[in-house]
Design a protein around this motif. Structure first.
Motif, PDB file in Angstrom:
ATOM      1  N   THR A  56       0.846  -1.190   0.071  1.00 25.02           N
ATOM      2  CA  THR A  56      -0.117   0.029   0.117  1.00 25.02           C
ATOM      3  C   THR A  56       0.879   1.406  -0.159  1.00 25.02           C
ATOM      4  N   SER A  58       3.886   1.909  -1.332  1.00 18.58           N
ATOM      5  CA  SER A  58       4.346   2.050  -2.814  1.00 18.58           C
ATOM      6  C   SER A  58       3.326   2.535  -3.732  1.00 18.58           C
ATOM      7  N   TYR A  59       1.934   2.000  -3.405  1.00 20.35           N
ATOM      8  CA  TYR A  59       0.870   2.700  -4.201  1.00 20.35           C
ATOM      9  C   TYR A  59       0.734   4.288  -3.719  1.00 20.35           C
ATOM     10  N   TYR A 127      -7.630   4.810  -0.818  1.00 20.88           N
ATOM     11  CA  TYR A 127      -6.284   4.728  -1.328  1.00 20.88           C
ATOM     12  C   TYR A 127      -5.800   3.231  -1.090  1.00 20.88           C
ATOM     13  N   GLU A 130      -7.861   0.590  -2.789  1.00 20.05           N
ATOM     14  CA  GLU A 130      -7.439   0.719  -4.184  1.00 20.05           C
ATOM     15  C   GLU A 130      -6.235  -0.208  -4.357  1.00 20.05           C
ATOM     16  N   ALA A 131      -5.279  -0.129  -3.653  1.00 24.73           N
ATOM     17  CA  ALA A 131      -3.974  -0.870  -3.631  1.00 24.73           C
ATOM     18  C   ALA A 131      -4.369  -2.295  -3.486  1.00 24.73           C
ATOM     19  N   TYR A 138      -0.821  -2.193 -11.141  1.00 23.38           N
ATOM     20  CA  TYR A 138      -0.786  -0.923 -10.558  1.00 23.38           C
ATOM     21  C   TYR A 138       0.179  -0.891  -9.387  1.00 23.38           C
ATOM     22  N   GLY A 139       0.745  -1.999  -8.930  1.00 22.04           N
ATOM     23  CA  GLY A 139       1.942  -1.890  -8.167  1.00 22.04           C
ATOM     24  C   GLY A 139       1.446  -2.209  -6.783  1.00 22.04           C
ATOM     25  N   GLY A 140       0.158  -2.606  -6.286  1.00 26.61           N
ATOM     26  CA  GLY A 140      -0.192  -2.690  -4.952  1.00 26.61           C
ATOM     27  C   GLY A 140      -0.389  -4.082  -4.625  1.00 26.61           C
TER      28      GLY A 140
END
Length: 164
Positions: A56, A58-59, A127, A130-131, A138-140
């Motif tokens: 989370t 890095s997101y 957020y 979302e992650a 998206y990286g999460g």
């Protein structure tokens, strides 16, 4: 995009994700970064995300640097980090990251009783989810960990590149 506009966006993004100065009255109390505080908040709000390997923090770095996220939203997140730490200093004479887990939970309970705190924690949690639940591109949601946890099958085909 022109090189000048690119540099402006880079500098603006760097400013929004850089250090937050914490004041104790008129004196400088300490310095933190939004990422340090938000990473710890994510752990405090949903510790299971860390166990699942969901990134989370890095997101949130993507959020702070993305042009589609409004400057007002980025500023509110940065101010929320500042206000959360100031409340921590008021109650415990330490910044949020230096508190015990129980003290951090008390701070979160206190700030969510305020209008700004409720909105700030709500935004951070949005957020965070979302992650945890977004496409891994998206990286999460590493290795679809959030999806596996919920026994959810992600949409197919997966995106070839990140929209955000």
């Amino acid at each position: 995009m022109s090189a000048l506009r690119s540099r402006r966006n880079f500098l603006k993004a760097g400013f929004l994700s850089s250090a937050v100065f914490l004041m104790d009255g008129c004196n400088l109390f300490g310095v933190t970064t939004p990422m340090q505080t938000l990473g710890l908040m994510h752990k405090d709000l949903f510790p299971h995300a860390q166990e699942l390997g969901i990134k989370t923090t890095s997101y949130m770095q993507i959020v702070f640097n993305h042009f589609r996220i409004s400057d007002a939203d980025k500023t509110f997140l940065k101010n929320g980090v500042k206000w959360l730490n100031e409340e921590s200093i008021t109650q415990y004479k330490q910044e949020y990251a230096k508190l015990s887990s129980k003290q951090r939970q008390n701070i979160l309970a206190t700030v969510t009783k305020t209008e700004w705190g409720d909105s700030f924690v709500y935004n951070v949690m949005n957020y965070m989810f979302e992650a945890m639940l977004g496409d891994p591109i998206y990286g999460g949601n590493n290795h679809e960990a959030g999806w596996k946890w919920l026994q959810f099958q992600g949409g197919k085909p997966s995106p070839k590149q990140a929209y955000m």
